[in-house]
Design a protein around this motif. Structure first.
Motif, PDB file in Angstrom:
ATOM      1  N   VAL A  94      58.079  76.063  14.479  1.00 39.05           N
ATOM      2  CA  VAL A  94      59.132  75.066  14.383  1.00 39.05           C
ATOM      3  C   VAL A  94      60.489  75.342  14.925  1.00 39.05           C
ATOM      4  CG1 VAL A  94      57.831  73.123  12.850  1.00 39.05           C
ATOM      5  CG2 VAL A  94      58.932  74.910  11.679  1.00 39.05           C
ATOM      6  N   SER A 125      54.276  69.678  22.232  1.00 41.76           N
ATOM      7  CA  SER A 125      54.225  69.541  21.099  1.00 41.76           C
ATOM      8  C   SER A 125      53.133  68.947  19.942  1.00 41.76           C
ATOM      9  CB  SER A 125      55.484  68.600  20.304  1.00 41.76           C
ATOM     10  OG  SER A 125      55.899  67.080  20.662  1.00 41.76           O
ATOM     11  N   ARG A 177      52.356  69.137  16.455  1.00 41.18           N
ATOM     12  CA  ARG A 177      52.874  68.670  14.565  1.00 41.18           C
ATOM     13  C   ARG A 177      53.396  70.001  14.950  1.00 41.18           C
ATOM     14  NH1 ARG A 177      49.104  65.162  13.015  1.00 41.18           N
ATOM     15  NH2 ARG A 177      47.045  65.626  12.989  1.00 41.18           N
ATOM     16  N   ARG A 178      54.907  69.807  15.381  1.00 38.42           N
ATOM     17  CA  ARG A 178      56.379  70.155  15.551  1.00 38.42           C
ATOM     18  C   ARG A 178      56.107  71.524  16.107  1.00 38.42           C
ATOM     19  NH1 ARG A 178      58.963  70.585  10.135  1.00 38.42           N
ATOM     20  NH2 ARG A 178      60.751  70.681  11.360  1.00 38.42           N
ATOM     21  N   ASN A 179      55.152  72.408  16.590  1.00 37.72           N
ATOM     22  CA  ASN A 179      54.907  73.007  17.182  1.00 37.72           C
ATOM     23  C   ASN A 179      54.905  72.976  18.501  1.00 37.72           C
ATOM     24  OD1 ASN A 179      53.877  75.581  15.250  1.00 37.72           O
ATOM     25  ND2 ASN A 179      52.295  73.785  14.621  1.00 37.72           N
ATOM     26  N   THR A 180      56.007  74.258  19.434  1.00 40.75           N
ATOM     27  CA  THR A 180      56.107  74.026  20.953  1.00 40.75           C
ATOM     28  C   THR A 180      55.201  74.880  21.911  1.00 40.75           C
ATOM     29  OG1 THR A 180      58.525  73.748  20.313  1.00 40.75           O
ATOM     30  CG2 THR A 180      57.402  74.784  22.570  1.00 40.75           C
TER      31      THR A 180
END
Length: 578
Positions: A470, A278, A280-283
Motif C-alpha cells: 500500500v 490493484s 486489496r490496496r496492493n499494486t
C-alpha cells in the motif's frame, strides 16, 4: 480435523514426493526472520536470485558480487540457463521482462518471438486440415528469436556491467561442460525419437553410440560456446545481422522453413506499458498483451476481490478453491476470444474494467460449477491495448527487482539445432491458433485474434509479476513455467500471500489447481487433501489429478531482508548475498 493444519501437512507431503535432495524436515518460512528456512529458500540482505538450476543462480550471484545489480544478475542467470537448462529456454527463444528499478521506474520489455515475414494464416493446413506436427516440430515451427535483443536492451537500460561480461561465464560452462541432472536427462529421454530426426541436435544430446545422455554424464556444447563468445566479442548484431542469421537462414531454405536472414535483421523487442491493477490496496504489476497472463491474473484477482476469500478459506479450503477455479474458467473463456498480439488484433482494455469484472464475478455460484462463455467487455472496438519455459527472478538492496520469463516453448522447442550454432530453436509458432478449434500442445484453443500473420507475436501465458504494498514498496515478485498453468500458479502465489497471509515459500509449495475453460476440467495436484478433492467433486468439478503442475520462482521482502524461493517440485536454486 483442522482444515488449515491439514492443508499445511499436505504441502509438506508434496515436498516429500518431489525427490529433493535436502532434508524435508526443515520448517517452512515463518514470519520471524530468525527462523530457519526450508532447503528451497534463501535470505540475502544485499540481494537474492532464484532459478531452476544452481549453476544459473551462481552465475547471477557472481554477476552481482562483481559489481553488478539485480538486473545484471538476472541477465547472467538467464543466459546461463540457455546452457544448463536448454530444454526450457535459451537464445533461440524469447522472453518477457518486467523490472521495477530503484528509481521507481517500471521497465517492460517484450522479447517474444515473431512469425517469419513469409508466414500465412493457412501455412499449417494440409488437405484443408491443420497438421499440428508442423507447428510443433521442425523448420516450420520456428519463429524469430527475441531473447538476446531483449536482454541487451535491459542491460543498456538498467544494468551496471558490460553486456559481454554477463555472457562469457555461460560460454565457459558450455565449453567445459557440466553434469546432467535428472530433469534434463529425463527430458532428453522423453523426446529421443524427435531429437533423432535432427542430426545436429542428436550430436549434442546423444552419446557417440546414439543413446540419450543420462544423469551424471557431462554435456559439452562447443558450438554453443563459440556462438556465445562471438556475441560477447562482436556484439548482438553478429547474431541478428551477421554469420549466425545467415547460417540459420540458409538451413531453413534447405529444409522447407520460412525463417530468413531478413527476419533476424528486422527483429526488435517491443517496449510495453506495464499492466498496473490493484488487489486489496496492493499494486499488481503484470505484463500486457501479447501476454495473456497479466490480463488474466488481474481479471481473476478482481473477480475474487468481492468475496471474503480469506474467511472462506479458513473455514473451508475447498469452498475457496471452488471460487478460484470458477474465476479462472471465466478468464480463460475471455482469453480464447479476445487475446492476441495488440499490434495485429483489437485486444480490449475493458477486460480489466472493474464494472465488467463485477458482472463476470456475479456469474459465479459459490456452491456449484456453472458453464462459462466469453464476456463482452466495454468498448471492445475502441478502448484497446496499445499496439516450456523458465522463470528467473532477482532483487537487490537498492530496490531493483526483475522478473524474466523465458522460453523455447515445449521441451527442446522445435528440436532443431542448426549445425554450427549450438542453439536450440523454439517452436513458438504453435502458440498461434493454427486453425479455429485446433488445440495447441497445451490443449488451448484460440480465435481469430491469435491467428498466424507475418511478423506477429503469438499469444503467451508467461506472467512475470511484481507486487507493491500500500506504500508502493516492493512486496514480492513471482513467475512460473508450465504453459497455461503459469497463470494459475502466479495467481495462487499472489493470493496465498496477500489474501491467506502465507509466506511465499508456503505458497509456492502448496498443492495447485488449474481450470482453463476448455477442456472443462479442474486439474489438481494429487497432494491436494482427499476431503478437498471430494468437496470439489461434489460441487460439479471434473477433477483430473496430476503428480505436479508447473514450476514457480519468487522473491519476497521481509523488512530489510530478501527471501528467494525456488519451486520444490524440481531441483532448483535460491541464493542470497550480503
Amino acid at each position: 480435523m483442522n482444515s488449515r493444519r491439514a492443508w499445511l501437512r499436505n504441502s509438506a507431503a508434496l515436498l516429500a514426493g518431489a525427490a529433493i535432495a535436502p532434508s524435508l524436515a526443515s520448517p517452512l518460512i515463518a514470519d520471524d526472520s530468525n527462523q530457519p528456512l526450508p532447503p528451497f529458500a534463501a535470505r540475502g540482505t544485499a540481494g537474492a536470485v532464484a532459478t531452476v538450476h544452481p549453476i544459473a543462480t551462481a552465475a547471477g550471484i557472481d554477476a552481482a558480487k562483481q559489481g553488478g545489480n539485480a538486473i545484471d544478475a538476472a541477465i547472467a542467470a538467464a543466459v546461463m540457463l540457455g546452457v544448463v537448462d536448454s530444454h526450457n529456454s535459451g537464445l533461440g527463444g524469447g522472453c518477457f521482462i518486467l523490472a521495477r528499478l530503484a528509481s521507481g521506474k517500471t521497465v517492460c520489455i517484450d522479447g517474444r518471438e515473431t512469425a517469419p515475414a513469409k508466414a500465412t494464416r493457412d501455412m499449417y493446413l494440409r488437405g484443408g486440415k491443420a497438421d499440428p506436427n508442423l507447428s510443433q516440430t521442425g523448420a516450420l515451427a520456428v519463429a524469430t528469436p527475441g531473447a538476446l535483443r531483449a536482454y541487451e536492451l535491459l542491460s543498456r537500460e538498467a544494468g551496471t556491467r558490460k553486456f559481454a561480461e554477463l555472457i562469457l561465464p555461460a560460454a565457459q560452462v558450455a565449453e567445459e561442460g557440466f553434469a546432467i541432472d535428472r530433469v534434463l536427462a529425463g527430458r532428453i529421454a522423453a523426446t529421443r525419437e524427435t531429437i533423432a530426426q535432427f542430426p545436429a541436435t542428436a550430436e549434442v544430446l546423444f552419446t557417440a553410440s546414439g543413446k540419450p545422455l543420462e544423469t551424471g554424464m557431462t554435456l559439452r556444447q562447443r558450438d554453443l560456446a563459440r556462438t556465445l563468445r562471438m556475441i560477447a566479442e562482436q556484439g548482438v548484431d553478429w547474431f541478428y545481422e551477421g554469420e549466425l542469421a545467415e547460417r540459420i537462414g540458409a538451413w531453413m531454405r534447405e529444409h522447407g522453413g520460412l525463417l530468413s536472414q531478413d527476419d533476424f535483421k528486422n527483429y526488435q523487442p517491443a517496449r510495453r506499458e506495464p499492466l498496473s491493477t490493484s488487489f486489496r490496496r496492493n499494486t499488481i504489476l503484470g505484463f500486457p498483451p501479447p501476454s495473456s497472463g497479466g490480463v488474466h491474473v488481474a481479471q481473476i484477482l478482481k473477480m475474487l476481490e468481492r468475496f471474503p476469500l480469506a474467511e472462506i478459506h479458513r473455514s473451508s479450503p475447498a469452498a475457496a478453491l471452488h471460487l478460484i477455479a470458477e474465476a479462472m474458467k471465466l478468464a480463460f473463456a475471455d482469453r480464447a476470444k479476445w487475446l492476441g498480439d495488440p499490434d495485429f488484433a483489437k485486444v480490449p482494455r475493458g477486460l480489466i474494467d472493474e464494472k465488467y469484472l463485477m458482472a463476470r464475478a456475479s456469474l459465479i455460484n459459490p456452491q456449484e460449477t456453472t458453464a462459462a462463455v466469453a464476456g463482452e467487455p466495454p468498448h471492445p472496438q475502441s478502448d484497446l491495448f496499445s499496439k516450456h519455459t523458465t522463470h528467473i527472478t532477482a532483487a537487490d538492496r537498492a530496490g531493483n527487482i526483475v522478473a524474466i520469463t523465458a522460453t523455447v516453448n515445449t521441451t527442446f522447442g522445435s528440436k532443431v539445432i542448426v549445425p554450427g550454432t549450438g542453439l536450440v530453436l523454439n517452436n513458438e509458432m504453435d502458440d498461434f491458433s493454427i486453425e479455429p478449434g485446433v488445440r495447441n500442445a497445451f490443449g488451448l484453443i484460440g480465435g481469430q485474434a491469435n491467428e498466424v500473420a507475418a511478423r506477429k507475436r503469438p499469444l503467451s501465458s508467461m506472467s512475470p509479476t511484481i507486487v507493491l504494498d500500500v506504500d508502493q514498496k516492493f512486496r514480492l515478485t513471482t513467475g512460473a513455467a508450465g504453459g497455461p498453468t503459469i497463470i494459475s500458479q502466479v495467481l495462487l502465489n499472489v493470493l496465498r500471500t496477500l489474501e491467506f497471509g502465507e509466506n511465499l515459500a508456503t505458497a509456492i509449495a502448496a498443492p495447485r489447481i488449474h481450470q482453463q475453460w476448455s477442456p472443462d476440467e479442474l486439474r489438481c495436484e494429487k497432494t491436494l487433501p482427499q476431503e478437498v478433492q471430494d468437496d470439489l467433486s461434489s460441487r460439479g468439478h471434473q477433477l483430473k489429478l496430476v503428480d505436479s503442475m508447473g514450476v514457480s520462482q519468487g522473491i519476497e521482502r521481509r523488512d530489510d531482508t530478501l527471501v528467494a524461493v525456488h519451486d520444490p517440485r524440481v531441483p532448483g536454486s535460491a541464493r542470497g548475498w550480503s
